[in-house]
Design a protein around this motif. Structure first.
Motif, mmCIF file in Angstrom:
data_model
loop_
_atom_site.group_PDB
_atom_site.id
_atom_site.type_symbol
_atom_site.label_atom_id
_atom_site.label_comp_id
_atom_site.label_asym_id
_atom_site.label_seq_id
_atom_site.Cartn_x
_atom_site.Cartn_y
_atom_site.Cartn_z
ATOM 1 N N UNK A 79 59.087 -2.029 64.261
ATOM 2 C CA UNK A 79 59.515 -0.818 63.557
ATOM 3 C C UNK A 79 60.677 -0.169 64.302
ATOM 4 N N UNK A 80 60.574 -0.062 65.614
ATOM 5 C CA UNK A 80 61.666 0.517 66.403
ATOM 6 C C UNK A 80 62.963 -0.244 66.158
ATOM 7 N N UNK A 81 62.884 -1.560 66.130
ATOM 8 C CA UNK A 81 64.074 -2.381 65.904
ATOM 9 C C UNK A 81 64.703 -2.087 64.545
ATOM 10 N N UNK A 100 69.379 -0.108 71.242
ATOM 11 C CA UNK A 100 69.954 -1.413 70.892
ATOM 12 C C UNK A 100 70.117 -2.322 72.112
ATOM 13 N N UNK A 101 70.260 -1.725 73.296
ATOM 14 C CA UNK A 101 70.433 -2.519 74.512
ATOM 15 C C UNK A 101 69.134 -3.118 75.044
ATOM 16 N N UNK A 102 67.978 -2.503 74.738
ATOM 17 C CA UNK A 102 66.733 -3.011 75.315
ATOM 18 C C UNK A 102 65.724 -3.552 74.307
ATOM 19 N N UNK A 108 61.047 -9.768 72.783
ATOM 20 C CA UNK A 108 60.789 -11.077 73.386
ATOM 21 C C UNK A 108 59.574 -11.025 74.311
ATOM 22 N N UNK A 109 59.461 -9.966 75.113
ATOM 23 C CA UNK A 109 58.308 -9.820 76.015
ATOM 24 C C UNK A 109 57.029 -9.639 75.212
ATOM 25 N N UNK A 110 57.097 -8.883 74.144
ATOM 26 C CA UNK A 110 55.931 -8.698 73.274
ATOM 27 C C UNK A 110 55.469 -10.038 72.727
ATOM 28 N N UNK A 115 51.694 -14.702 72.897
ATOM 29 C CA UNK A 115 51.449 -16.130 73.105
ATOM 30 C C UNK A 115 50.461 -16.331 74.245
ATOM 31 N N UNK A 116 50.628 -15.578 75.316
ATOM 32 C CA UNK A 116 49.708 -15.679 76.453
ATOM 33 C C UNK A 116 48.292 -15.295 76.040
#
Length: 149
Positions: A79-81, A100-102, A108-110, A115-116
């Motif tokens: 949603x933030x994106x 937009x920078x982070x 990707x970390x989410x 996946x983990x």
């Protein structure tokens, strides 16, 4: 005038209380969006938009209504994106600015952590929401409000 939108289903009560006070103090419109009714002060500045239950229904409502310059309070990175792409600002209930920078790295970390977890690794969750997190949110909100005026 900018509006503050709150992805309110998972927003801590203490954060909503900070938002209510800030809305009144700065005369900034505030809209809670959730799939169930939430208590809120009677004020012409504060509204509740109840949406039907379902996956991402509240998120879709926020994305459809948010405008450039508005602020969205959410812990939901997709949603933030989406709101960042519309020129709005996004912040977590812990006061972390999504930018937009982070946002790509956070998404990707989410995905990596998901996946983990799905492979059986216990990753834990966020730290408890305490006074430090409350103060960090209030400070970040005040900075945004000062810039938006």
């Amino acid at each position: 005038m900018a509006t503050i939108w709150v992805d309110a289903d998972a927003c801590p009560t203490v954060v909503r209380d900070i938002l209510f006070k800030a809305s009144e103090r700065t005369q900034t419109p505030l809209v809670l969006v959730a799939n169930h009714a939430l208590p809120h002060p009677k004020s012409p500045l504060i509204r509740m938009r109840q949406v039907p239950g379902g996956f991402d229904v509240a998120d879709d409502e926020i994305v459809s209504l948010v405008e450039a310059g508005d602020l969205v309070i959410t812990g939901d990175l997709p949603l933030a994106s989406e709101v960042l792409e519309k020129g709005a600002f996004a912040m977590s209930s812990r006061g972390d600015a999504h930018t937009p920078d982070n946002i790509r790295a956070r998404l990707n970390m989410r995905d990596f952590m998901e996946t983990m977890r799905s492979s059986g690794v216990h990753t834990g969750g966020p730290n408890a929401f305490g006074q430090r997190e409350r103060q960090a949110f209030a400070n970040a909100l005040d900075r945004w409000l000062a810039k938006s005026k």
